[in-house]
Design a protein around this motif. Structure first.
Motif, short mmCIF file in Angstrom:
data_model
loop_
_atom_site.label_atom_id
_atom_site.label_comp_id
_atom_site.label_asym_id
_atom_site.label_seq_id
_atom_site.Cartn_x
_atom_site.Cartn_y
_atom_site.Cartn_z
N GLY A 159 0.82 -1.19 0.00
CA GLY A 159 0.00 0.00 0.00
C GLY A 159 0.86 1.25 0.00
O GLY A 159 2.05 1.19 0.34
N ALA A 160 0.28 2.36 -0.40
CA ALA A 160 1.01 3.64 -0.45
C ALA A 160 0.12 4.73 0.14
O ALA A 160 -1.00 4.94 -0.34
N LEU A 161 0.63 5.36 1.17
CA LEU A 161 -0.06 6.50 1.77
C LEU A 161 0.66 7.76 1.31
O LEU A 161 1.81 8.01 1.69
N LEU A 162 -0.01 8.57 0.49
CA LEU A 162 0.59 9.80 -0.02
C LEU A 162 0.28 10.95 0.92
O LEU A 162 -0.87 11.14 1.33
N ARG A 163 1.28 11.72 1.26
CA ARG A 163 1.10 12.89 2.11
C ARG A 163 1.79 14.08 1.45
O ARG A 163 3.00 14.06 1.21
N SER A 164 1.00 15.10 1.14
CA SER A 164 1.51 16.28 0.44
C SER A 164 1.39 17.51 1.33
O SER A 164 0.43 17.64 2.10
N TYR A 165 2.35 18.42 1.21
CA TYR A 165 2.41 19.61 2.05
C TYR A 165 2.32 20.86 1.16
O TYR A 165 3.14 21.04 0.26
N ALA A 166 1.33 21.68 1.43
CA ALA A 166 1.10 22.88 0.61
C ALA A 166 0.97 24.11 1.50
O ALA A 166 0.61 24.01 2.68
N THR A 167 1.26 25.27 0.94
CA THR A 167 1.12 26.55 1.63
C THR A 167 0.28 27.48 0.76
O THR A 167 0.52 27.59 -0.45
N CYS A 168 -0.70 28.14 1.38
CA CYS A 168 -1.57 29.07 0.66
C CYS A 168 -1.66 30.38 1.43
O CYS A 168 -1.19 30.47 2.58
N GLN A 169 -2.30 31.36 0.83
CA GLN A 169 -2.54 32.62 1.51
C GLN A 169 -3.88 33.19 1.05
O GLN A 169 -4.38 32.86 -0.03
N ILE A 170 -4.46 34.03 1.91
CA ILE A 170 -5.69 34.74 1.59
C ILE A 170 -5.53 36.20 1.98
O ILE A 170 -4.78 36.53 2.90
N ALA A 171 -6.24 37.07 1.28
CA ALA A 171 -6.24 38.50 1.59
C ALA A 171 -7.42 38.81 2.49
O ALA A 171 -8.57 38.51 2.14
N THR A 172 -7.16 39.39 3.66
CA THR A 172 -8.21 39.74 4.61
C THR A 172 -8.12 41.22 4.95
O THR A 172 -7.18 41.92 4.54
N SER A 173 -9.09 41.72 5.71
CA SER A 173 -9.09 43.12 6.11
C SER A 173 -7.92 43.45 7.03
O SER A 173 -7.52 44.60 7.15
#
Length: 501
Positions: A159-173
């Motif tokens: 079996g293969a357990l895939l784990r991915s790491y991502a970074t995002c951003q949002i614009a707030t007040s």
């Protein structure tokens, strides 16, 4: 016995008709216009009640069918719809409006403007913000065999357990907010039913649609197919070692990170690779396989060319690229390139032999043929902006019942109409007193300038029996300026004479 009648503490004013022709038409027309205007405004300001509503799209909730939005807030502030931001705690599970993969929110922070210091937050305050500048830092494949459950083992020995790491951003007040997401994918999870063997499991993705979300439909097909290809390759590697009476790998992990020097995603040097495998030698003895001693950075191209054990590098590299493109598509990164799922040429290349890939006792999908073969049956490849799918607590206006609505408007109209009427009267009285200073005198007591006195009208004459309460006016010689006016009034039985010259 006293003839004095009772006098109340309260009193009334003596009134006279206004001598203006425009006053009555103005009062009627103005009253009708004011009543219509006040009724409309009172309906807008107090004709609704705010009720609580759970919404998944606050923007649509605030704008859908709400004519109050176009009116000034000071008139409709109490009935304006509002929605509160959602609070997403760290370590909570989230997904986007694409309804494909599931992510765990692992970190939230902002950069302090003055010091540049990173300020962490225990939760993400979110209000339907579009996800921006998302990037995938790394993709890991945790491979294991004998440690899996028995029903998983029935589908595939590996079996293969895939784990991915991502970074995002949002614009707030309050500025730009950054957060990390961790995505986990397992095509044959521990909860899988044994009765589904030989079928398309459809696990790992929340939903799919080959017409409206064709790119993600193909992304799921690539991930499930190459998940089967990698696990099958690991099974073959173990069998080869066993046939040669050698110790085989029990578990391991492979990590892929962007190289940065190559922009062609078809190139096997697009990712740098690192790995660790454990060879079980029985008892407490084991060996670790790693790229130690190999020239760095290690790529799938080099590992495949030198046939480094276990030789799964080409299939594992394709699985990592499929996962990379699927995550960027699911997070709505429209400008991210290269992306297999937004480029027909790339998708044709990576699906050219999808129907020939071997795997264990399960069926991948949903596509089992190449993009060239199925292109006509699917929708266009496209990436659309994404938002986190969550619910918001909103207050929206709801029309009052007919009885409450009518009563509220009538009461409000009466108050406002009374105010307008008083203002209209005061304005007319002010204008009248400027033209005729004696206009507010009673007719029986008014003395005009120049010694002239207007005679009382017949309607103001007293009747028998009322002389105790009303003055009797007598005018002598009204043609001269030195006339004497005697006013006799009965007050407590005693006459009083007032003379004026």
């Amino acid at each position: 016995m006293s003839n004095r009648k009772y006098e109340s503490f309260f009193s009334y004013s003596v009134s006279r008709p206004f001598p203006f022709r425009w006053f009555t038409p103005g009062a009627i027309i103005g009253g009708i216009v004011s009543l219509a205007l006040f009724t409309f405004l009172n309906f807008a300001s107090s004709g609704y009640n705010l009720v609580v509503q759970i919404s998944s799209n606050p923007n649509a909730t605030l704008s859908e069918g709400n004519w109050l939005q176009r009116w000034p807030s000071f008139l409709t502030a109490k009935v304006q719809p509002t929605c509160e931001p959602a609070n997403l705690p760290v370590n909570s599970q989230i997904f986007t409006n694409q309804t494909a993969l599931t992510y765990m929110l692992t970190n939230v922070w902002q950069h302090h403007e003055a010091t540049g210091e990173q300020v962490a937050s225990p939760s993400l305050s979110y209000y339907n913000n579009v996800l921006e500048n998302c990037s995938v830092a790394s993709i890991e494949m945790n491979l294991e065999s004998m440690d899996r459950s028995a029903n998983q083992f029935a589908y595939s020995e590996w079996g293969a357990l895939l784990r991915s790491y991502a970074t995002c951003q949002i614009a707030t007040s309050s500025g730009v907010v950054f957060f990390n997401l961790t995505q986990t994918y397992e095509y044959v999870p521990s909860t899988v039913s044994y009765t589904d063997i030989g079928k398309f499991l459809g696990s790992g993705f929340l939903s799919r649609n080959q017409t409206t979300r064709a790119s993600l439909w193909w992304g799921e097909s690539l991930m499930s197919t190459y998940w089967g290809a990698v696990t099958w390759e690991m099974q073959q590697e173990r069998e080869n070692k066993t046939d040669n009476h050698e110790y085989g790998i029990r578990k391991g992990t492979v990590s892929f990170m962007l190289n940065g020097s190559f922009s062609d995603i078809k190139d096997l040097k697009y990712f740098n690779a690192d790995y660790r495998f454990i060879v079980d030698k029985g008892g407490s003895y084991y060996d670790v396989i790693s790229p130690g001693g190999l020239p760095m950075p290690v790529t799938a191209e080099f590992l495949n060319a030198t046939s480094e054990y276990p030789n799964i590098w080409t299939k594992a590299d394709t699985l990592a690229k499929s996962t990379y493109s699927t995550i960027l598509t699911d997070l709505g990164q429209t400008t991210a390139t290269p992306n297999i799922l937004s480029d027909a040429t790339l998708l044709t290349y990576f699906t050219s032999n999808i129907s020939q890939i071997e795997m264990a006792n399960f069926k991948a999908g949903p596509a089992n043929e190449s993009f060239d073969d199925l292109n006509a049956t699917t929708g266009p490849l496209r990436v659309t902006p994404s938002v986190i799918s969550t619910t918001y607590l909103c207050q929206v206006p709801e029309l009052k019942s007919a009885g409450n609505l009518i009563l509220a408007i009538i009461v409000a109209d009466l108050v406002l109409m009374q105010g307008v009427w008083q203002l209209y009267k005061i304005s007319a009285e002010w204008y009248l007193t400027r033209r005729q200073p004696t206009a507010n005198y009673c007719q029986g007591c008014m003395i005009m300038s120049g010694g002239e006195l207007s005679a009382p009208s017949e309607s103001s004459a007293t009747t028998e029996g009322d002389t105790e309460n009303y003055p009797l006016v007598e005018v002598s010689n009204p043609s001269t300026r030195d006339s004497t006016v005697s006013m006799h009034a009965v007050e407590e039985g005693h006459p009083r004479e007032i003379q004026s010259r």
